[in-house]
Structure formats: structure tokens, C-alpha cells
Design a protein around this motif. Structure first.
Motif, PDB file in Angstrom:
ATOM      1  N   LEU A  27      22.400  57.230  15.510  1.00 10.61           N
ATOM      2  CA  LEU A  27      22.442  57.476  16.951  1.00 10.61           C
ATOM      3  C   LEU A  27      23.836  57.971  17.288  1.00 10.61           C
ATOM      4  O   LEU A  27      24.822  57.370  16.863  1.00 10.61           O
ATOM      5  CB  LEU A  27      22.181  56.188  17.730  1.00 10.61           C
ATOM      6  N   SER A  28      23.934  59.063  18.065  1.00  4.10           N
ATOM      7  CA  SER A  28      25.258  59.521  18.486  1.00  4.10           C
ATOM      8  C   SER A  28      25.778  58.616  19.589  1.00  4.10           C
ATOM      9  O   SER A  28      25.037  57.813  20.156  1.00  4.10           O
ATOM     10  CB  SER A  28      25.197  60.969  18.980  1.00  4.10           C
ATOM     11  N   ARG A  29      27.033  58.772  19.939  1.00  4.14           N
ATOM     12  CA  ARG A  29      27.590  57.962  21.027  1.00  4.14           C
ATOM     13  C   ARG A  29      26.992  58.359  22.364  1.00  4.14           C
ATOM     14  O   ARG A  29      27.114  57.633  23.339  1.00  4.14           O
ATOM     15  CB  ARG A  29      29.106  58.038  21.044  1.00  4.14           C
ATOM     16  N   HIS A  30      26.317  59.499  22.428  1.00  2.00           N
ATOM     17  CA  HIS A  30      25.677  59.954  23.665  1.00  2.00           C
ATOM     18  C   HIS A  30      24.211  59.521  23.751  1.00  2.00           C
ATOM     19  O   HIS A  30      23.585  59.685  24.791  1.00  2.00           O
ATOM     20  CB  HIS A  30      25.748  61.479  23.770  1.00  2.00           C
ATOM     21  N   ALA A  31      23.660  59.008  22.666  1.00  2.00           N
ATOM     22  CA  ALA A  31      22.246  58.615  22.637  1.00  2.00           C
ATOM     23  C   ALA A  31      21.990  57.467  23.606  1.00  2.00           C
ATOM     24  O   ALA A  31      22.838  56.596  23.792  1.00  2.00           O
ATOM     25  CB  ALA A  31      21.842  58.204  21.227  1.00  2.00           C
ATOM     26  N   ARG A  32      20.795  57.493  24.212  1.00  2.00           N
ATOM     27  CA  ARG A  32      20.372  56.393  25.094  1.00  2.00           C
ATOM     28  C   ARG A  32      18.988  55.957  24.645  1.00  2.00           C
ATOM     29  O   ARG A  32      18.076  56.773  24.583  1.00  2.00           O
ATOM     30  CB  ARG A  32      20.317  56.854  26.548  1.00  2.00           C
ATOM     31  N   ILE A  33      18.847  54.681  24.352  1.00  2.00           N
ATOM     32  CA  ILE A  33      17.558  54.106  24.006  1.00  2.00           C
ATOM     33  C   ILE A  33      17.173  53.202  25.173  1.00  2.00           C
ATOM     34  O   ILE A  33      17.820  52.190  25.415  1.00  2.00           O
ATOM     35  CB  ILE A  33      17.607  53.293  22.693  1.00  2.00           C
ATOM     36  N   LEU A  34      16.128  53.594  25.911  1.00  2.00           N
ATOM     37  CA  LEU A  34      15.668  52.838  27.077  1.00  2.00           C
ATOM     38  C   LEU A  34      14.253  52.364  26.780  1.00  2.00           C
ATOM     39  O   LEU A  34      13.318  53.161  26.759  1.00  2.00           O
ATOM     40  CB  LEU A  34      15.702  53.723  28.330  1.00  2.00           C
ATOM     41  N   ASN A  35      14.110  51.082  26.549  1.00  2.00           N
ATOM     42  CA  ASN A  35      12.836  50.533  26.127  1.00  2.00           C
ATOM     43  C   ASN A  35      12.402  49.473  27.142  1.00  2.00           C
ATOM     44  O   ASN A  35      12.893  48.356  27.128  1.00  2.00           O
ATOM     45  CB  ASN A  35      12.973  49.933  24.727  1.00  2.00           C
ATOM     46  N   ALA A  36      11.468  49.853  28.033  1.00  2.00           N
ATOM     47  CA  ALA A  36      10.983  48.918  29.052  1.00  2.00           C
ATOM     48  C   ALA A  36       9.841  48.039  28.533  1.00  2.00           C
ATOM     49  O   ALA A  36       9.351  47.182  29.251  1.00  2.00           O
ATOM     50  CB  ALA A  36      10.531  49.690  30.296  1.00  2.00           C
ATOM     51  N   ARG A  37       9.441  48.264  27.289  1.00  2.00           N
ATOM     52  CA  ARG A  37       8.397  47.431  26.685  1.00  2.00           C
ATOM     53  C   ARG A  37       9.020  46.200  26.057  1.00  2.00           C
ATOM     54  O   ARG A  37      10.221  46.060  25.966  1.00  2.00           O
ATOM     55  CB  ARG A  37       7.621  48.249  25.657  1.00  2.00           C
ATOM     56  N   LYS A  38       8.225  45.319  25.560  1.00  2.00           N
ATOM     57  CA  LYS A  38       8.720  44.035  25.066  1.00  2.00           C
ATOM     58  C   LYS A  38       9.010  44.023  23.560  1.00  2.00           C
ATOM     59  O   LYS A  38       9.301  42.988  23.003  1.00  2.00           O
ATOM     60  CB  LYS A  38       7.701  42.951  25.392  1.00  2.00           C
ATOM     61  N   SER A  39       8.918  45.194  22.909  1.00  2.00           N
ATOM     62  CA  SER A  39       9.105  45.213  21.467  1.00  2.00           C
ATOM     63  C   SER A  39       9.806  46.489  21.014  1.00  2.00           C
ATOM     64  O   SER A  39       9.482  47.582  21.456  1.00  2.00           O
ATOM     65  CB  SER A  39       7.741  45.114  20.776  1.00  2.00           C
ATOM     66  N   SER A  40      10.749  46.337  20.096  1.00  2.00           N
ATOM     67  CA  SER A  40      11.460  47.487  19.528  1.00  2.00           C
ATOM     68  C   SER A  40      10.541  48.386  18.706  1.00  2.00           C
ATOM     69  O   SER A  40      10.890  49.523  18.422  1.00  2.00           O
ATOM     70  CB  SER A  40      12.617  46.993  18.653  1.00  2.00           C
ATOM     71  N   GLU A  41       9.369  47.896  18.326  1.00  2.00           N
ATOM     72  CA  GLU A  41       8.442  48.671  17.508  1.00  2.00           C
ATOM     73  C   GLU A  41       7.870  49.893  18.231  1.00  2.00           C
ATOM     74  O   GLU A  41       7.239  50.736  17.607  1.00  2.00           O
ATOM     75  CB  GLU A  41       7.299  47.782  17.027  1.00  2.00           C
TER      76      GLU A  41
END
Length: 178
Positions: A27-41
Motif C-alpha cells: 500500500l502506498s502512503r496515499h492508499a486509503r482502505i475504507l471498510n464499512a463491513r465487519k470483516s477484513s475478508e
């Protein structure tokens, strides 16, 4: 790179859902991971892939799968309320948008209710955004600023020109011998 990875590590240690990353993916320093679900899967990044953009899954549904050795450039936005599957060796240029839903209801009243929910309690767990899965084949190149909309299937080795708005499925290119 280190800053994004520290933020990712902090969210993981706090028990917040983020994503699953295979060996060698970054992941770059600019990456955004937005996970509104309850699991990283629900967000999976394949081995050797690089993500510089934003990956987001809605609370009521959504699944993002990125294959091996892919490159998702800075400013790219991939939002899923159903399913977005990206094959191996896919190049996604800067400022590309890939959406498998309308992202907001068409009705003004429903749109207002969704926004009110987002601001007060988070993304709604039940909402209809007219979702349709998106599938992108192996070896695809998506040029800068392109938009891929819900229900689109892109076949292997297709090149999507910069600035394109893709509303219908595109077949695989045929190999030609000179």
C-alpha cells in the motif's frame, strides 16, 4: 509507504476491519482502505500488487478482490456495494473510478436519509443502490480518468482509453500476428 503501513497496522491492532494482503503486495502512503463491513475478508489484495488509490466497501454489502501483480495508481477510487473482481496483471491509471452501484439512492428523500445516517451512525446496513457486479479480466489496462460503471464486464487484455466512461461490457481483444 511507511506512514500508510503504520496507519494500516494501527487500524488492524485496534480490531477495525481493513483488508487482507497477500505476500509482496504493498500500500502506498496515499492508499486509503475504507471498510464499512465487519470483516477484513471483504477487501483482498493479491500477491505482488500495489495500491495507491482508495478501496471502499459499503456496510450493507461489497467485496473487492484484486488479483496478483496489479497496479492501482494514486487517485483511483474503487467502491463496492456488491462485488468488484479485478484479474491478474491489471493496470489502473490515476483518477480512475470503478463503481458497482449508484453509490447513493436516486430519490432525494432516500439520499438525504442515507447521508444523515452516514453522519450520525455510519453507513446504513440496509439500503438499495441498484448494485450490479463488475468484473475486470487479466491483463487489462484502464487509462487515466476512466470511469467503469456497475454491471460491466471487461475481458482479458482489453485497453480502456483515458477518460472513457464504460457503461457496457467490453470483450477481450483478439491477438493478431503481423
Amino acid at each position: 509507504m511507511v506512514q500508510a503501513n503504520l496507519g494500516f497496522l494501527a487500524r488492524t491492532l485496534l480490531g477495525r476491519p481493513t483488508c487482507l494482503i497477500d505476500r509482496g503486495a504493498k500500500l502506498s502512503r496515499h492508499a486509503r482502505i475504507l471498510n464499512a463491513r465487519k470483516s477484513s475478508e471483504h477487501i483482498r489484495i493479491g500477491a505482488g500488487s500495489f495500491v495507491g488509490g482508495e478501496l471502499f466497501v459499503f456496510a450493507h454489502g461489497g467485496d473487492i478482490e484484486i488479483g496478483r501483480d496489479c497496479f492501482i495508481d494514486r487517485g483511483a477510487r474503487i467502491w463496492s456495494a456488491d462485488s468488484i473482481k479485478i484479474g491478474d496483471r491489471v493496470l489502473v491509471g490515476p483518477d480512475v473510478n470503478i463503481f458497482d452501484s449508484l453509490t447513493h439512492p436516486i430519490s432525494a428523500a432516500q439520499r438525504h436519509a442515507q447521508i444523515r445516517s452516514i453522519f450520525t451512525v455510519g453507513h446504513p446496513a440496509e439500503i438499495d443502490l441498484d448494485e450490479r457486479p463488475v468484473s475486470i479480466g487479466n491483463g487489462v489496462q484502464i487509462g487515466a480518468g476512466a470511469i467503469i460503471l456497475r454491471g460491466v464486464e471487461i475481458g482479458d487484455n482489453v485497453i480502456v482509453p483515458p477518460g472513457s466512461i464504460v457503461t457496457k461490457s467490453l470483450g477481450a481483444t483478439e491477438s493478431r500476428t503481423p
